[in-house]
Each structure stands twice: as C-alpha cells, then as structure tokens.
Design a protein around this motif. Structure first.
Motif, PDB file in Angstrom:
ATOM      1  N   PHE A 124       1.162  -1.030   0.239  1.00 40.41           N
ATOM      2  CA  PHE A 124      -0.001   0.316   0.111  1.00 40.41           C
ATOM      3  C   PHE A 124       0.837   1.447   0.265  1.00 40.41           C
ATOM      4  O   PHE A 124       1.547   1.450   0.841  1.00 40.41           O
ATOM      5  CB  PHE A 124      -1.089  -0.336   1.233  1.00 40.41           C
ATOM      6  CG  PHE A 124      -2.135   0.980   0.999  1.00 40.41           C
ATOM      7  CD1 PHE A 124      -1.840   2.328   1.054  1.00 40.41           C
ATOM      8  CD2 PHE A 124      -3.119   0.122   1.873  1.00 40.41           C
ATOM      9  CE1 PHE A 124      -3.226   3.323   0.848  1.00 40.41           C
ATOM     10  CE2 PHE A 124      -4.615   1.302   1.467  1.00 40.41           C
ATOM     11  CZ  PHE A 124      -4.419   2.485   0.798  1.00 40.41           C
ATOM     12  N   ARG A 162       1.534   4.711   0.140  1.00 46.52           N
ATOM     13  CA  ARG A 162       1.206   6.078   0.934  1.00 46.52           C
ATOM     14  C   ARG A 162       1.580   7.837   1.506  1.00 46.52           C
ATOM     15  O   ARG A 162       3.077   7.384   0.731  1.00 46.52           O
ATOM     16  CB  ARG A 162       0.680   5.352   2.279  1.00 46.52           C
ATOM     17  CG  ARG A 162      -0.261   4.753   2.674  1.00 46.52           C
ATOM     18  CD  ARG A 162      -1.105   4.820   3.924  1.00 46.52           C
ATOM     19  NE  ARG A 162      -0.402   4.215   5.363  1.00 46.52           N
ATOM     20  CZ  ARG A 162      -0.677   3.608   6.355  1.00 46.52           C
ATOM     21  NH1 ARG A 162      -1.364   4.373   6.708  1.00 46.52           N
ATOM     22  NH2 ARG A 162       0.636   4.141   7.175  1.00 46.52           N
ATOM     23  N   VAL A 178      -2.510  -0.554  -3.913  1.00 44.27           N
ATOM     24  CA  VAL A 178      -3.360  -0.193  -3.898  1.00 44.27           C
ATOM     25  C   VAL A 178      -1.855   1.574  -3.049  1.00 44.27           C
ATOM     26  O   VAL A 178      -1.423   1.679  -2.607  1.00 44.27           O
ATOM     27  CB  VAL A 178      -3.679  -0.059  -2.924  1.00 44.27           C
ATOM     28  CG1 VAL A 178      -3.414  -0.200  -1.844  1.00 44.27           C
ATOM     29  CG2 VAL A 178      -5.191   1.254  -3.049  1.00 44.27           C
ATOM     30  N   SER A 236      -2.546   6.068  -1.993  1.00 45.33           N
ATOM     31  CA  SER A 236      -3.391   6.379  -1.566  1.00 45.33           C
ATOM     32  C   SER A 236      -3.365   7.974  -2.302  1.00 45.33           C
ATOM     33  O   SER A 236      -1.918   8.665  -2.685  1.00 45.33           O
ATOM     34  CB  SER A 236      -4.055   6.967   0.066  1.00 45.33           C
ATOM     35  OG  SER A 236      -2.481   7.605  -0.289  1.00 45.33           O
ATOM     36  N   ASN A 275     -11.818  11.834  -1.392  1.00 47.18           N
ATOM     37  CA  ASN A 275     -10.542  10.651  -1.330  1.00 47.18           C
ATOM     38  C   ASN A 275     -10.389   9.647  -2.382  1.00 47.18           C
ATOM     39  O   ASN A 275     -10.929   9.019  -2.354  1.00 47.18           O
ATOM     40  CB  ASN A 275     -11.401   9.888  -0.132  1.00 47.18           C
ATOM     41  CG  ASN A 275     -11.689  10.285   1.761  1.00 47.18           C
ATOM     42  OD1 ASN A 275     -10.765  11.488   1.951  1.00 47.18           O
ATOM     43  ND2 ASN A 275     -12.689   9.708   1.642  1.00 47.18           N
ATOM     44  N   TYR A 328      -8.132   7.060  -4.603  1.00 45.94           N
ATOM     45  CA  TYR A 328      -7.594   6.179  -3.629  1.00 45.94           C
ATOM     46  C   TYR A 328      -6.972   5.484  -5.674  1.00 45.94           C
ATOM     47  O   TYR A 328      -8.572   5.500  -6.202  1.00 45.94           O
ATOM     48  CB  TYR A 328      -8.335   5.146  -3.266  1.00 45.94           C
ATOM     49  CG  TYR A 328      -7.636   5.769  -1.739  1.00 45.94           C
ATOM     50  CD1 TYR A 328      -6.436   4.486  -1.007  1.00 45.94           C
ATOM     51  CD2 TYR A 328      -8.107   6.435  -1.195  1.00 45.94           C
ATOM     52  CE1 TYR A 328      -6.470   5.528   0.400  1.00 45.94           C
ATOM     53  CE2 TYR A 328      -8.508   7.317  -0.300  1.00 45.94           C
ATOM     54  CZ  TYR A 328      -7.171   6.444   1.156  1.00 45.94           C
ATOM     55  OH  TYR A 328      -7.305   7.273   2.211  1.00 45.94           O
ATOM     56  N   TRP A 363      -6.336   1.952  -7.463  1.00 50.74           N
ATOM     57  CA  TRP A 363      -5.622   0.198  -6.960  1.00 50.74           C
ATOM     58  C   TRP A 363      -5.162  -0.759  -8.408  1.00 50.74           C
ATOM     59  O   TRP A 363      -6.286  -0.825  -9.127  1.00 50.74           O
ATOM     60  CB  TRP A 363      -5.898  -0.756  -6.098  1.00 50.74           C
ATOM     61  CG  TRP A 363      -8.093  -0.612  -5.879  1.00 50.74           C
ATOM     62  CD1 TRP A 363      -8.397  -1.700  -6.774  1.00 50.74           C
ATOM     63  CD2 TRP A 363      -8.805   0.443  -5.833  1.00 50.74           C
ATOM     64  NE1 TRP A 363      -9.934  -1.460  -6.609  1.00 50.74           N
ATOM     65  CE2 TRP A 363     -10.147  -0.183  -6.344  1.00 50.74           C
ATOM     66  CE3 TRP A 363      -8.715   1.573  -4.944  1.00 50.74           C
ATOM     67  CZ2 TRP A 363     -11.884   0.465  -5.972  1.00 50.74           C
ATOM     68  CZ3 TRP A 363      -9.905   2.158  -4.954  1.00 50.74           C
ATOM     69  CH2 TRP A 363     -11.098   1.747  -5.214  1.00 50.74           C
ATOM     70  N   VAL A 369     -13.755   2.815   1.083  1.00 47.86           N
ATOM     71  CA  VAL A 369     -13.057   4.253   2.567  1.00 47.86           C
ATOM     72  C   VAL A 369     -14.726   5.612   2.643  1.00 47.86           C
ATOM     73  O   VAL A 369     -15.591   5.750   1.855  1.00 47.86           O
ATOM     74  CB  VAL A 369     -11.932   5.705   2.125  1.00 47.86           C
ATOM     75  CG1 VAL A 369     -11.721   6.093   2.467  1.00 47.86           C
ATOM     76  CG2 VAL A 369     -11.493   4.570   1.164  1.00 47.86           C
ATOM     77  N   TYR A 426      -9.611   3.769   5.691  1.00 47.65           N
ATOM     78  CA  TYR A 426      -9.765   2.699   5.283  1.00 47.65           C
ATOM     79  C   TYR A 426      -9.661   1.364   6.463  1.00 47.65           C
ATOM     80  O   TYR A 426      -9.030   0.773   6.324  1.00 47.65           O
ATOM     81  CB  TYR A 426      -9.418   3.207   3.808  1.00 47.65           C
ATOM     82  CG  TYR A 426      -7.559   3.083   4.150  1.00 47.65           C
ATOM     83  CD1 TYR A 426      -6.923   2.318   4.545  1.00 47.65           C
ATOM     84  CD2 TYR A 426      -7.729   4.717   3.680  1.00 47.65           C
ATOM     85  CE1 TYR A 426      -4.864   2.612   5.144  1.00 47.65           C
ATOM     86  CE2 TYR A 426      -6.461   5.208   4.418  1.00 47.65           C
ATOM     87  CZ  TYR A 426      -5.338   3.602   4.770  1.00 47.65           C
ATOM     88  OH  TYR A 426      -3.935   4.629   4.627  1.00 47.65           O
TER      89      TYR A 426
END
Length: 557
Positions: free
Chosen positions: A84, A86, A291, A293, A530, A532, A534, A543, A549
């Motif tokens: 993930f 971020r 994924v 953010s 928000n 995102y 993926w 989310v 999430y």
C-alpha cells in the motif's frame, strides 16, 4: 513593504506516550475552570456535545461489514500481502495521542472502538454488539460482543473498555480528548457490559465513542509501561504490528485471533512511504504497490482511462484550507485576513489545483457534513481586497512565508497561485516547503506564519470540526493551531452542543459558519474527495467519509 517576524510562541503541542489512567469517576466542572483546566487536573467536565434526538431504544445486531466490494465480485481468496503506497508514514501508534494521518490510518488496523463509521457514513456496532439508553438520555449501557480477544489471545473484558476510554478522556495532551467531556462516570457491569453515566443527555455520544482515540487496549497495558506497550502493541484489530520505521514504512501481519471468523483474508499489509505524488502513481502502474492513497488530481483523468488500474473518488468530510497563525501580528488583524480572502479567486484555485475533482471552498464545513450551510463568503474582488487592506495596520502590504508539505503537489500548486494573486496587494509570499514529518512538527509547534493543510471530520457528528476549529480553549488544537478566538462563535458552538432540536441546531451551525466566513481565520480552498487507485486484483476496498479504510474485507485475486 515590511518584513514579517516569526511569532514569539514558546508553547509546543506535544504528544506523549505516558500513561494517564482515568479515574473511576470524572468530576463536574467548577466555576472559573475551563474544560481544558479540568483535563490538566485529571478530571473531565460536563456539558459538551448534546445534540440531536436522544436514542431511547436498543441498538444491536451483528457487525456490519466495513467495506463494500468496489472491484469485481467473487469468492474472497485468502493469502497474499498487500503493498500500500501512502504519502505519509506514522510517527507513533497511541490512538489517544495523535491526529496525524500516517498514525491514525495505521493504528486503526491494530485497535478498534466499540462502534465504527461505515463507508456509507453510518455508525455500526463493532466491539459492542449494541447499546441501550435510559429515558433521560444520561445512562448508556453497552453490551460487549462475546468472544472478542486481543491479538495475544486474551479475552477483552469490560475493565479493558473502561480503562481505555477513561484514559483517552483524561489525557491532557490528547487532541481529541474533548470529545469525551460529558462522561461523568464509566463502570464495568460484569465482564461483558459497560455503563456510561453522562453529566447530561448527550445525543452524539455514540458518534464520539466511535472515534479512533477511544479504541480499546488492555487494562493497564497488560502490566507494561505505555511506551513499551506501543512499541509492540496488542489490540483487537485484523492485523498486528510486525515492524515499524518512524515516519516511514510499516509492516502488519494477520491477527490469528481476530473476532470476525475467517478474516482478515490477507496475510499481511506493507504500508510503503512514498512522499512524492508522481512516484506513487508510477509504482502502482509498475506493480510495485497494489493501491495508493492521495492520487494527485492532475492524474485522475488519465488513470480513469487506464484499464490497468481502478480509480475511485470516495465522498469525504474534508476541506483543504489556507490557515493563518494569529500570533503573527499581521494575521491578528481581521482586515488583513479579509483582504487576502477577497484577493483569492477560490473557484479558479480549486479548478487549477484539483482539475475539477473538488468543489470550490466556501464554509469551513464541507457540503457533505451534517448542518453544512452555503453561507455568504468574501467572494473574489480585488477592489474589495484593496479597500479592506487599506483599513488594516498594513495598508502597503508585507511579506510572509507560506508553509506547505513538499510532497503534496496540489498544495504546492495552490501556494504558487496564492503567491501570484496576492502580489497586487503588495503582499509578498515565499514558500516554505518541508517534508511531511517536518511540516507536521512545524505547525503543531506554531512555528509557521500561514499554511495550507487539510481538515477532516473523523466522526459522523459535526461538533468535532466545529470545536476543533473554533473553540480556542477547549477544542484540542487552539482553533486548528491558528489561535482564532471569537467569543460569540465559541458561545454558539457550546449552545449547539447542548441543543437537541435538529432545526435549532442547524440554525446555530449556520450562524457559526457565517461568523467564521466573515472573520476569515482560515479560508476554505476546496472540498476534496478521497481519491484512491488500485490494481484490479484488489477487491473489497472502500473508504469512509472520515478517511478511514478498514482492510479486514480486502483480498487479492
């Protein structure tokens, strides 16, 4: 033009990991003491956050899944580790002592509260299976979900719940401790029931209980010190901590004792710190992460057209704002703030920096939040801006530094436009770009002049945002680190907290938003979703409007 000195502010907002176990009974406030004073004495005052209709019936039932399948349906597959990407890394993992995004969206995989907010923005029972409320609205009884264990296999008891919530309520440095002010006492009733007695009826109590700061930890940290416990924490969440680099990467592994049978599906989650927006996108497309953010708005259109990724814009209770530190003399001048507001073409800034993904700002409440009101704002007018500045102590302008997180391309772009749009006023703006960790350290120490930052309401009730950004004494952050202090607005916040009628409450919040819009202690630039993106192999990701999430339902196909 005059130079702008850094403010002489010596108080630093600190977050400590020291344990502050709550007392069995929390005292009522005494005359002359603020609620913050009472917190510093280890007690919690009465009378906060009474809003909306008081629930009088039992709310119970099985846990509702926290995620809705946002990819193709199918039978969940077990196994695999989710990578993930971020934009920020955690600094610590104590739920009661942080509001930093990297902290919160890591620790909420390890710890859980009694209720949570679903992706649809609804409160659902979680570690509690339900609750009842007395007819006077003052006594709330929570039935704990049977069979819940911590990740070390020990059962969760009512004593753990009492310890955790009273600790959060009594934490003088806890930025969200004000949400628990109305708790008069919290006691275990056997091993599977907890009784909360409030100082007065308080309808949003359930919403406040659901905040991450009220997550459940073992009583007395299982015999450890707080600092030792949070180095290797034990919680009820779907994952446990494997490794952690402060401000960087985090690895989580599956909790074998998780209370939802068969979940989580993943063996683990690796949160990879990728500060640069473009690098996160590149690593997603190359398969290095599955994924990401904070998708940069500039790339949303291209990613939507890319069949190799899935992109979704989730609704949010969030706003991007330009904040002013009112300890700086120029920004203590209301005319200066209003002049800047008039000089900024907010719709143009929103369009240019978010590429149409976000609505232009107005009220400091986002439109998705309950009791939002489209109040009159200081709409773009250069002539009005010049007239307003002429009434200030700085009619010929000044210079100041605008703090932004260097990895946030949207905020940097907004800062650059603001820099240009203030030149006609004789106001010179220099950009102070810091990496994410240094950015948070600076503004929480009031070591800034103006900044661009995001504000998110973490729970379903709007009092959190109103208190946090308007109540300079008791809102947990000195009005979002601005020192904005308008007694009339604060009085309205307190009145709304103790009002039950929905229409009356709506009118009070409309007045609050109108006052703030005219005072301009901060300027709403836009209301972002928000965003995102993926890999199509990721399933079940969602989310909630508060930005959280949960990952127990996520699986890799």
């Amino acid at each position: 033009m005059t130079g702008l000195p850094w403010p002489d502010v010596t108080r630093t907002v600190t977050r400590t990991a020291a344990a502050r176990p709550g007392q069995g009974r929390l005292a009522r406030p005494r005359p002359g003491l603020t609620r913050r004073d009472l917190l510093r004495r280890g007690t919690v005052g009465a009378g906060l956050l009474a809003v909306g209709p008081v629930l009088a019936a039992c709310s119970s039932g099985a846990a509702t899944s926290s995620s809705s399948a946002s990819a193709s349906a199918g039978t969940p597959k077990r196994g695999g580790t989710l990578s993930f990407g971020r934009q920020t890394g955690p600094t610590q993992l104590d739920p009661a002592n942080s509001i930093v995004e990297g902290d919160v969206y890591t620790l909420d995989k390890i710890f859980e509260p009694l209720y949570i907010t679903s992706p649809a923005g609804q409160l659902v029972p979680w570690l509690a299976q339900g609750h009842t409320v007395s007819t006077d609205g003052k006594t709330w009884t929570f039935a704990l979900r049977p069979g819940v264990k911590f990740s070390d296999g020990t059962p969760v008891t009512a004593d753990d719940v009492v310890f955790s919530i009273l600790r959060a309520a009594g934490d003088a440095d806890g930025p969200l401790s004000f949400l628990d002010f109305a708790i008069k006492s919290l006691k275990a009733d056997g091993t599977n029931s907890v009784v909360a007695t409030l100082s007065q009826p308080w309808a949003p109590f359930l919403s406040d209980i659901s905040v991450f700061a009220n997550a459940i930890v073992p009583k007395n940290f299982g015999g450890q010190s707080a600092s030792a416990f949070f180095t290797n924490p034990i919680g009820t969440g779907p994952f446990t901590l494997k490794s952690f680099t402060k401000g960087g990467n985090v690895s989580l592994t599956r909790n074998p004792h998780y209370w939802q049978a068969g979940k989580p599906y993943l063996n683990g989650v690796d949160f990879v710190y990728i500060n640069d927006d473009n690098q996160r996108v590149l690593q997603l497309k190359s398969g290095e992460v599955q994924v990401i953010s904070a998708v940069p708005p500039a790339q949303v259109s291209a990613l939507k057209a890319d069949s190799s990724v899935v992109l979704e814009e989730f609704p949010s209770w969030a706003a991007d704002l330009l904040f002013f530190n009112e300890k700086v003399p120029q920004f203590a001048d209301r005319h200066v703030r209003r002049a800047i507001n008039y000089a900024l073409n907010i719709p143009a800034i929103a369009q240019a920096t978010t590429y149409g993904t976000a609505k232009p700002g107005g009220s400091f409440f986002p439109p998705s939040l309950q009791y939002y009101k489209d109040v009159p704002t200081l709409s773009y007018s250069l002539s009005a801006a010049k007239a307003e500045l002429a009434q200030s102590k700085y009619p010929h302008g000044f210079s100041f530094a605008l703090l932004v997180s260097s990895g946030n391309s949207q905020y940097v772009a907004a800062a650059t436009i603001i820099q240009q749009q203030l030149k006609p006023l004789g106001i010179t703006v220099t950009l102070n770009q810091l990496d994410d960790a240094a950015f948070h350290t600076a503004f929480e120490a009031f070591n800034y002049q103006a900044m661009i930052n995001g504000s998110t309401n973490d729970i379903s009730d709007p009092d959190e945002m109103a208190s946090f950004q308007v109540d300079v004494k008791d809102g947990g952050s000195h009005s979002f680190w601005t020192y904005y202090d308008n007694p009339s607005a604060i009085a309205l916040v307190h009145q709304a907290e103790t009002t039950f009628d929905g229409a009356t409450r709506a009118a009070l919040y409309a007045q609050i938003q109108a006052i703030v819009a005219q005072d301009a202690p901060y300027i709403a630039l836009d209301y972002p979703p928000n965003i995102y993106a993926w890999s199509p192999q990721l399933h079940g990701f969602a989310v909630n409007p508060g930005g959280a999430y949960r990952l127990e339902d996520v699986w890799l196909g």
